[in-house]
Scaffold this motif. Structure first.
Motif, PDB file in Angstrom:
ATOM      1  N   GLU A 140     -22.619  27.334  76.746  1.00 18.98           N
ATOM      2  CA  GLU A 140     -22.761  26.098  75.985  1.00 18.98           C
ATOM      3  C   GLU A 140     -22.617  24.892  76.909  1.00 18.98           C
ATOM      4  O   GLU A 140     -21.804  24.903  77.834  1.00 18.98           O
ATOM      5  CB  GLU A 140     -21.687  26.012  74.891  1.00 18.98           C
ATOM      6  CG  GLU A 140     -21.919  26.924  73.706  1.00 18.98           C
ATOM      7  CD  GLU A 140     -20.907  26.663  72.599  1.00 18.98           C
ATOM      8  OE1 GLU A 140     -21.310  26.683  71.430  1.00 18.98           O
ATOM      9  OE2 GLU A 140     -19.721  26.450  72.915  1.00 18.98           O
TER      10      GLU A 140
ATOM     11  N   LEU B 200      -8.588  24.354  77.005  1.00 14.48           N
ATOM     12  CA  LEU B 200      -9.916  24.171  76.427  1.00 14.48           C
ATOM     13  C   LEU B 200     -10.729  23.158  77.216  1.00 14.48           C
ATOM     14  O   LEU B 200     -10.189  22.216  77.803  1.00 14.48           O
ATOM     15  CB  LEU B 200      -9.797  23.698  74.975  1.00 14.48           C
ATOM     16  CG  LEU B 200      -9.133  24.663  73.993  1.00 14.48           C
ATOM     17  CD1 LEU B 200      -8.955  23.999  72.642  1.00 14.48           C
ATOM     18  CD2 LEU B 200      -9.942  25.945  73.855  1.00 14.48           C
TER      19      LEU B 200
ATOM     20  N   GLU C  46     -14.999  22.056  73.131  1.00 15.49           N
ATOM     21  CA  GLU C  46     -14.831  23.455  72.753  1.00 15.49           C
ATOM     22  C   GLU C  46     -14.153  23.604  71.394  1.00 15.49           C
ATOM     23  O   GLU C  46     -14.559  24.423  70.566  1.00 15.49           O
ATOM     24  CB  GLU C  46     -14.024  24.186  73.825  1.00 15.49           C
ATOM     25  CG  GLU C  46     -14.189  25.683  73.813  1.00 15.49           C
ATOM     26  CD  GLU C  46     -13.713  26.317  75.104  1.00 15.49           C
ATOM     27  OE1 GLU C  46     -14.248  27.397  75.437  1.00 15.49           O
ATOM     28  OE2 GLU C  46     -12.829  25.759  75.781  1.00 15.49           O
ATOM     29  N   ARG C  47     -13.106  22.823  71.152  1.00 16.96           N
ATOM     30  CA  ARG C  47     -12.413  22.901  69.863  1.00 16.96           C
ATOM     31  C   ARG C  47     -13.363  22.514  68.732  1.00 16.96           C
ATOM     32  O   ARG C  47     -13.425  23.186  67.693  1.00 16.96           O
ATOM     33  CB  ARG C  47     -11.189  21.980  69.854  1.00 16.96           C
ATOM     34  CG  ARG C  47     -10.365  22.053  68.572  1.00 16.96           C
ATOM     35  CD  ARG C  47      -9.263  21.007  68.592  1.00 16.96           C
ATOM     36  NE  ARG C  47      -9.802  19.653  68.627  1.00 16.96           N
ATOM     37  CZ  ARG C  47     -10.201  18.989  67.532  1.00 16.96           C
ATOM     38  NH1 ARG C  47     -10.118  19.565  66.345  1.00 16.96           N
ATOM     39  NH2 ARG C  47     -10.674  17.764  67.635  1.00 16.96           N
TER      40      ARG C  47
ATOM     41  N   ASN D 199     -16.655  22.641  68.733  1.00 15.88           N
ATOM     42  CA  ASN D 199     -17.700  23.657  68.578  1.00 15.88           C
ATOM     43  C   ASN D 199     -17.200  24.838  67.761  1.00 15.88           C
ATOM     44  O   ASN D 199     -17.927  25.381  66.917  1.00 15.88           O
ATOM     45  CB  ASN D 199     -18.172  24.136  69.949  1.00 15.88           C
ATOM     46  CG  ASN D 199     -18.980  23.086  70.690  1.00 15.88           C
ATOM     47  OD1 ASN D 199     -19.454  22.125  70.094  1.00 15.88           O
ATOM     48  ND2 ASN D 199     -19.131  23.262  71.994  1.00 15.88           N
ATOM     49  N   ARG D 200     -15.961  25.243  68.008  1.00  9.98           N
ATOM     50  CA  ARG D 200     -15.400  26.359  67.250  1.00  9.98           C
ATOM     51  C   ARG D 200     -15.261  25.981  65.774  1.00  9.98           C
ATOM     52  O   ARG D 200     -15.562  26.787  64.884  1.00  9.98           O
ATOM     53  CB  ARG D 200     -14.036  26.748  67.828  1.00  9.98           C
ATOM     54  CG  ARG D 200     -14.124  27.390  69.205  1.00  9.98           C
ATOM     55  CD  ARG D 200     -12.747  27.701  69.764  1.00  9.98           C
ATOM     56  NE  ARG D 200     -12.834  28.263  71.111  1.00  9.98           N
ATOM     57  CZ  ARG D 200     -11.777  28.585  71.845  1.00  9.98           C
ATOM     58  NH1 ARG D 200     -10.544  28.397  71.364  1.00  9.98           N
ATOM     59  NH2 ARG D 200     -11.922  29.080  73.059  1.00  9.98           N
ATOM     60  N   LEU D 201     -14.808  24.768  65.530  1.00 14.11           N
ATOM     61  CA  LEU D 201     -14.671  24.310  64.148  1.00 14.11           C
ATOM     62  C   LEU D 201     -16.032  24.252  63.465  1.00 14.11           C
ATOM     63  O   LEU D 201     -16.179  24.662  62.310  1.00 14.11           O
ATOM     64  CB  LEU D 201     -14.007  22.936  64.118  1.00 14.11           C
ATOM     65  CG  LEU D 201     -13.871  22.260  62.749  1.00 14.11           C
ATOM     66  CD1 LEU D 201     -13.037  23.120  61.805  1.00 14.11           C
ATOM     67  CD2 LEU D 201     -13.259  20.871  62.894  1.00 14.11           C
TER      68      LEU D 201
ATOM     69  N   ARG E 215     -18.659  26.025  64.104  1.00 10.23           N
ATOM     70  CA  ARG E 215     -19.123  27.382  63.801  1.00 10.23           C
ATOM     71  C   ARG E 215     -18.434  27.935  62.556  1.00 10.23           C
ATOM     72  O   ARG E 215     -19.075  28.592  61.723  1.00 10.23           O
ATOM     73  CB  ARG E 215     -18.882  28.297  65.002  1.00 10.23           C
ATOM     74  CG  ARG E 215     -19.894  28.107  66.123  1.00 10.23           C
ATOM     75  CD  ARG E 215     -19.826  29.238  67.133  1.00 10.23           C
ATOM     76  NE  ARG E 215     -18.592  29.203  67.905  1.00 10.23           N
ATOM     77  CZ  ARG E 215     -18.459  28.549  69.065  1.00 10.23           C
ATOM     78  NH1 ARG E 215     -19.477  27.886  69.568  1.00 10.23           N
ATOM     79  NH2 ARG E 215     -17.308  28.579  69.718  1.00 10.23           N
ATOM     80  N   ARG E 216     -17.140  27.655  62.411  1.00  8.34           N
ATOM     81  CA  ARG E 216     -16.425  28.127  61.220  1.00  8.34           C
ATOM     82  C   ARG E 216     -16.969  27.463  59.960  1.00  8.34           C
ATOM     83  O   ARG E 216     -17.085  28.104  58.909  1.00  8.34           O
ATOM     84  CB  ARG E 216     -14.921  27.848  61.357  1.00  8.34           C
ATOM     85  CG  ARG E 216     -14.220  28.744  62.372  1.00  8.34           C
ATOM     86  CD  ARG E 216     -12.715  28.755  62.151  1.00  8.34           C
ATOM     87  NE  ARG E 216     -12.123  27.437  62.325  1.00  8.34           N
ATOM     88  CZ  ARG E 216     -11.650  26.991  63.485  1.00  8.34           C
ATOM     89  NH1 ARG E 216     -11.731  27.744  64.580  1.00  8.34           N
ATOM     90  NH2 ARG E 216     -11.098  25.785  63.572  1.00  8.34           N
TER      91      ARG E 216
ATOM     92  N   GLU F 146     -20.306  29.098  59.151  1.00  8.07           N
ATOM     93  CA  GLU F 146     -20.105  30.463  58.646  1.00  8.07           C
ATOM     94  C   GLU F 146     -19.557  30.464  57.219  1.00  8.07           C
ATOM     95  O   GLU F 146     -19.940  31.300  56.395  1.00  8.07           O
ATOM     96  CB  GLU F 146     -19.155  31.219  59.571  1.00  8.07           C
ATOM     97  CG  GLU F 146     -19.773  31.554  60.922  1.00  8.07           C
ATOM     98  CD  GLU F 146     -18.756  32.048  61.931  1.00  8.07           C
ATOM     99  OE1 GLU F 146     -17.550  32.144  61.561  1.00  8.07           O
ATOM    100  OE2 GLU F 146     -19.136  32.330  63.083  1.00  8.07           O
TER     101      GLU F 146
END
Length: 208
Positions: A44, A173, A177-178, A180-182, A184-185, A188
């Motif tokens: 990424e 991190l 990054e934090r 991006n993870r959020l 994605r959640r 989903e």
């Protein structure tokens, strides 16, 4: 821009919400900036995206809607007094992110690049309704072999990630990054968490 292999830069000016260091008068906007770094295939892009204010302007509205105070040492009221009341802060000023001359000078650079340089207004911005944005990209291939750039970028990232961690730190991190993870959640789950009172206000606005 970064996802297309370019170094991307973005600077955004906004109305007077933030006091430069050493004053309590709002002159700068929250003046966010972003820098995108392309990475080798399969990784990424590395994206720094930050306001130069101590908190985003949206955060004040969110605190107001929730009926909760702001953290200490983040805002002044219209008289220049420190305040934790969101309503008072909206008519006053926020501090810069590090509460020092360094954050203030960074905000100043954004103000110049995204304001003066692009021809936007730099005074009475709230009423002028004309604030600016500067975007530009650099092709790393113009500066040298891209393979070398990517190899050295990954070496820097790996070195930071593997550095000796402080007690209580499980992971170091990278920028973005934090978030991006959020993101994605959220994708989903199909749901975005919004403060309850703010949700109600949005529904009332939508209903007319």
């Amino acid at each position: 821009m970064a996802d297309q292999g370019l170094l991307g830069f973005a600077f955004a000016q906004s109305p007077e919400y933030v006091a430069p260091h050493g004053t309590n008068e709002a002159i700068f906007g929250t003046n966010p900036l972003a820098i995108g770094i392309p990475r080798s295939s399969g990784c990424e892009s590395l994206v720094l995206d930050m306001a130069t204010s101590v908190m985003a302007y949206y955060g004040i509205h969110e605190a107001k809607a929730a009926g909760r105070p702001l953290p200490p040492n983040v805002a002044y009221d219209s008289e220049g007094n420190p305040t934790q009341d969101p309503t008072s802060a909206l008519s006053g000023a926020l501090l810069v992110f590090d509460r020092s001359h360094k954050g203030s000078h960074l905000a100043l650079m954004v103000e110049i690049l995204a304001g003066a340089l692009v021809g936007a207004d730099v005074q009475n911005k709230k009423t002028a309704n004309n604030w600016g944005t500067l975007l530009f990209a650099i092709d790393p291939a113009e500066l040298g072999p891209t393979d070398d750039f990517h190899t050295k970028t990954e070496a820097i990232i790996a070195r930071v990630r593997s550095a000796r961690k402080l007690p209580g730190v499980s992971e170091i991190l990278m920028p973005g990054e934090r978030g991006n993870r959020l993101a994605r959640r959220v994708v989903e789950s199909g749901q975005i968490e919004v403060e309850a009172n703010l949700t109600q206000q949005l529904r009332e606005c939508a209903a007319g």
